[in-house]
Each structure stands twice: as structure tokens, then as C-alpha cells.
Design a protein around this motif. Sequence first.
Motif, PDB file in Angstrom:
ATOM      1  N   GLU A  13      -2.174  -6.339  25.457  1.00  0.00           N
ATOM      2  CA  GLU A  13      -2.355  -7.738  25.084  1.00  0.00           C
ATOM      3  C   GLU A  13      -2.967  -8.506  26.240  1.00  0.00           C
ATOM      4  O   GLU A  13      -2.648  -8.250  27.400  1.00  0.00           O
ATOM      5  CB  GLU A  13      -0.993  -8.352  24.744  1.00  0.00           C
ATOM      6  N   CYS A  19      -7.170 -15.080  27.871  1.00  0.00           N
ATOM      7  CA  CYS A  19      -7.960 -15.393  26.674  1.00  0.00           C
ATOM      8  C   CYS A  19      -8.831 -16.621  26.920  1.00  0.00           C
ATOM      9  O   CYS A  19     -10.026 -16.626  26.592  1.00  0.00           O
ATOM     10  CB  CYS A  19      -7.048 -15.637  25.474  1.00  0.00           C
ATOM     11  N   LYS A 131      -4.133 -20.712  17.110  1.00  0.00           N
ATOM     12  CA  LYS A 131      -3.599 -19.421  17.523  1.00  0.00           C
ATOM     13  C   LYS A 131      -4.694 -18.651  18.255  1.00  0.00           C
ATOM     14  O   LYS A 131      -5.799 -18.484  17.738  1.00  0.00           O
ATOM     15  CB  LYS A 131      -3.120 -18.637  16.299  1.00  0.00           C
ATOM     16  N   THR A 133      -5.274 -15.063  20.349  1.00  0.00           N
ATOM     17  CA  THR A 133      -4.724 -13.768  20.749  1.00  0.00           C
ATOM     18  C   THR A 133      -5.842 -12.919  21.326  1.00  0.00           C
ATOM     19  O   THR A 133      -7.017 -13.092  20.990  1.00  0.00           O
ATOM     20  CB  THR A 133      -4.093 -13.032  19.560  1.00  0.00           C
TER      21      THR A 133
END
Lengths: 143, 166
Positions: A13, A19, A131, A133
Motif C-alpha cells: 500500500e 499518494c 477517497k 488509495t
Amino acid sequence: VSEPTDPRPELEELSAVACERRLRHTTVGRVGVVVDGHPEIFPVNYVVDEAGYLYFRTDPGAKLHALRHAETIALEIDGFDTERHSGWSVLVVGDAYRVADPDLLDAVARSGLQPWAAGDKPHVLRLLPTKVTGRYLPGTPWH
Amino acid sequence: MPDTEDQTSPKPIEPPSTQDSPGGDVTHPTVRIGDLDPTECLFLLRWATVGRVAVAGGEGPTVVPVSFVLDRDTVVFQVQPGALARLLEHQPVSFEADGVDPNHHLGWTVLVQGLALEIDDDPDLEPAAEPWSPMDGHVTLRLTPGTITGHRYEMIHSDDEPCGYL
């Protein structure tokens, strides 16, 4: 089912900071939008403002060009190294709105997101991320 | 290490740079110069190795990069088992690939829409030498095109007006 000796590494992740960093250092993404239950994908150039909102232009032929209400869309960015077999991707999901404020349109235009043809009235969409990810595939070591 | 965890200070809207552009240098203005017919689309897909698949989910669309191979005019790709794989098998799926030829200032994008079904593993079809092939367990899916559409773009040279893809 793959063989247990598969040497390929696992996906990791990406943190929220990682990100955001990649979103700010990338300029091309792919927008995903669902039209009548059918997803569509198209590449876009985008820019990011200091609040983290994303801006991109719409193709006059695209369904989003006629957007009148907020719509939940996705914007995906990625990068990969085919020699090292490594890669990463970040997925932003949020509501997109058509930008109507002339001052904001000017700011977006100054940032480099220009009309794509002379005389065209560009529709600029603003994506408010809800959101974010990301995932990362470390490179496979040489054998 | 997944990434450097340095803090990114807030910035104003940034001009595009060419860094990390997956499709190459696409920071020039672009003009759509024509549609691609399905035969042309399939020809271009044969030269590509990475695309993106999208599917509608409960919280909005999901888009993920995949390595793929074109097999008898279908798109074969692999994903990890889980919620995404189940969605892909039960919802309309889109697949997109694009490319840029910086020497000729041309770009293209192809969109395949259809239904995906799980197939048995076939070593001849595994895009295992590419990134985005899942590693520890995977589901192999075959997307049969319902529609194939594509467009070609020409990038206009401009030093002072960096611009977008669409």
C-alpha cells in the motif's frame, strides 16, 4: 493458482502522503466514469491545486462534457518500469463538478491546462477527492 | 520501501511536467484527428502491454492498471482474487490502452467495452513478464469486446503552452 515458488513480490500500500506526492508529480491520468451502468475510461492531463483538488478538461465528444450535476468519478495514475517489473498506481474517487467561476477558470488556464483548440470553449471539471488509495509493486530483483 | 515519506508542502496549481507521464511526453496541445476503426484499434492493442480496466462499484468507478495480452481479439488480463475480481466478473467492464509516438507527435487511445469471464490459466496467455501481473494467486479474465472504439490525436508543438491530452 500460481506456483508457491513464484518470485514476484507482493503489492504494497502507498501511504496518503505518498499518494499525494505522486498526484502532484504526475500530469497524465485516466478518468473512469460510469455512463448508464457502463464504465468508460479516457486519458487526461490534469493539474492539482494547493487544496488537493484536481482539474482536467473534457473532450467535447465525451459524455462528461454535458455534466450538469456532481458525478462520482475516478481518476487513476500509474507508472511502471518494464525492465524492473515494478510499478505503482494511485486511484482517486470523488465527485466532479463543472467549473463555472471565471477566476478559477483563469487560474486553471494559467497553470497550463489550456483549451485544446482555438475558439473552443473548454469545459473544465474539478474533482474533489473523497477517497485516495495507492499501491506499489517493488521491482523484481535480477537473478 | 514503498515510497519516500517526505512532506509535500502546499503549492499553487502547478504547470504540468513531463515527469512520470506513463504514455510519454504528452504535454503538448492535442487535436483529435480521427476515429480508429475496430481493426486499427486491435492492431494498436497488439503493440501495447499495459492498459487499465474499469468497473462500476458501490463507491464509484474503480480503475486499475493491468498487464494484458490480446488473444483472438479478446483482452486477457489478471487481477488478484477479491472484491475487484468478483465485480469484474459480474458487471460491464471497460479496458483502455493508449500510447504516444513522440517522434511523430501522434497519440492514440482505444476503449474496449464488454463482459469479462474467468478462464483457466494458460501459460501461453500469461502476461507474466510485465508489471501488474498479480503474484501470489490470481484470477485470469477474458474480456470479450462488445464495442471497440478509438481515436488518434496529433500533438501540436508549442513551447509556451503546455497542454493536455483531451
